[in-house]
Design an enzyme around this catalytic site. Sequence first.
Site, short mmCIF file in Angstrom:
data_model
loop_
_atom_site.label_atom_id
_atom_site.label_comp_id
_atom_site.label_asym_id
_atom_site.label_seq_id
_atom_site.Cartn_x
_atom_site.Cartn_y
_atom_site.Cartn_z
N TRP A 152 47.14 26.76 -84.29
CA TRP A 152 45.91 26.38 -85.00
C TRP A 152 45.29 27.70 -85.62
CZ3 TRP A 152 40.76 25.42 -82.89
CH2 TRP A 152 39.77 25.00 -83.71
N TYR A 169 53.03 24.77 -83.51
CA TYR A 169 52.11 25.06 -84.40
C TYR A 169 50.92 25.79 -83.98
CZ TYR A 169 48.54 23.94 -87.81
OH TYR A 169 47.29 24.05 -88.57
N ARG A 212 49.20 11.85 -55.96
CA ARG A 212 50.45 12.27 -56.89
C ARG A 212 50.76 13.63 -57.16
NH1 ARG A 212 48.74 9.79 -62.36
NH2 ARG A 212 46.43 9.72 -61.60
N CYS A 268 41.51 14.00 -71.51
CA CYS A 268 42.28 14.18 -70.20
C CYS A 268 41.35 15.26 -69.28
CB CYS A 268 43.44 14.83 -70.23
SG CYS A 268 44.78 13.92 -71.06
N CYS A 285 47.09 17.99 -74.49
CA CYS A 285 46.50 19.13 -73.56
C CYS A 285 47.21 20.58 -73.99
CB CYS A 285 46.30 18.73 -72.60
SG CYS A 285 45.11 17.38 -72.14
N CYS A 327 49.61 17.00 -70.68
CA CYS A 327 50.46 15.94 -71.54
C CYS A 327 50.51 16.82 -72.99
CB CYS A 327 49.45 14.68 -72.00
SG CYS A 327 48.02 15.29 -72.84
N GLU A 364 41.92 18.10 -68.47
CA GLU A 364 41.93 19.37 -68.80
C GLU A 364 40.87 19.63 -70.03
OE1 GLU A 364 44.62 17.45 -68.40
OE2 GLU A 364 46.43 18.70 -67.62
ZN LIG Z 1 46.24 15.75 -71.47
#
Ligand SMILES: [Zn+2]
Length: 137
Positions: free
Chosen positions: A129, A127, A84, A56, A93, A90, A58
């Site tokens: 990391w 979560y 848009r 993506c 991301c 998402c 990002e």
């Molecule tokens: Zn994404």
Amino acid sequence: MTTRTHPVDRELIDAATEVARTRCRGDNHTMAAAARAADGRIITAVNAYHFTGGPCAELVLIGAAAAQGAYELDTIVAVGDRDRGVVPPCGRCRQVLLDYFPALNVVVGPTDRPRTVPVTALLPETYVWADHQLDAE
Ligand SMILES: [Zn+2]
């Protein structure tokens, strides 16, 4: 309950909108992202679609920022091509952005009433990391 409000970085939205309008082409590049680096610079990028899971905008932006020596990002926004407007990140991301920049703010839509929210608000009960990387002492 208190509500945290953040000013909306209109210049950032404008930068992403301009890149989406002028640089997105065909099916390979359909999203643009712009981020405000800690030093004030604006970094932009577009996605690199591929059926195997191309990144993506990002994620491309994270690498583009690092290539320019910008390792700390304050705010990010993504804008879609074909008018848009602002598009929220998402799930993948959201996780990556939170792991790279836990204090990051994200501009979300709708475009006519954008608002800025902490990335942590977009991924509650997540979560972490970094926790996995801590030494168990
Ligand atoms: Zn994404």
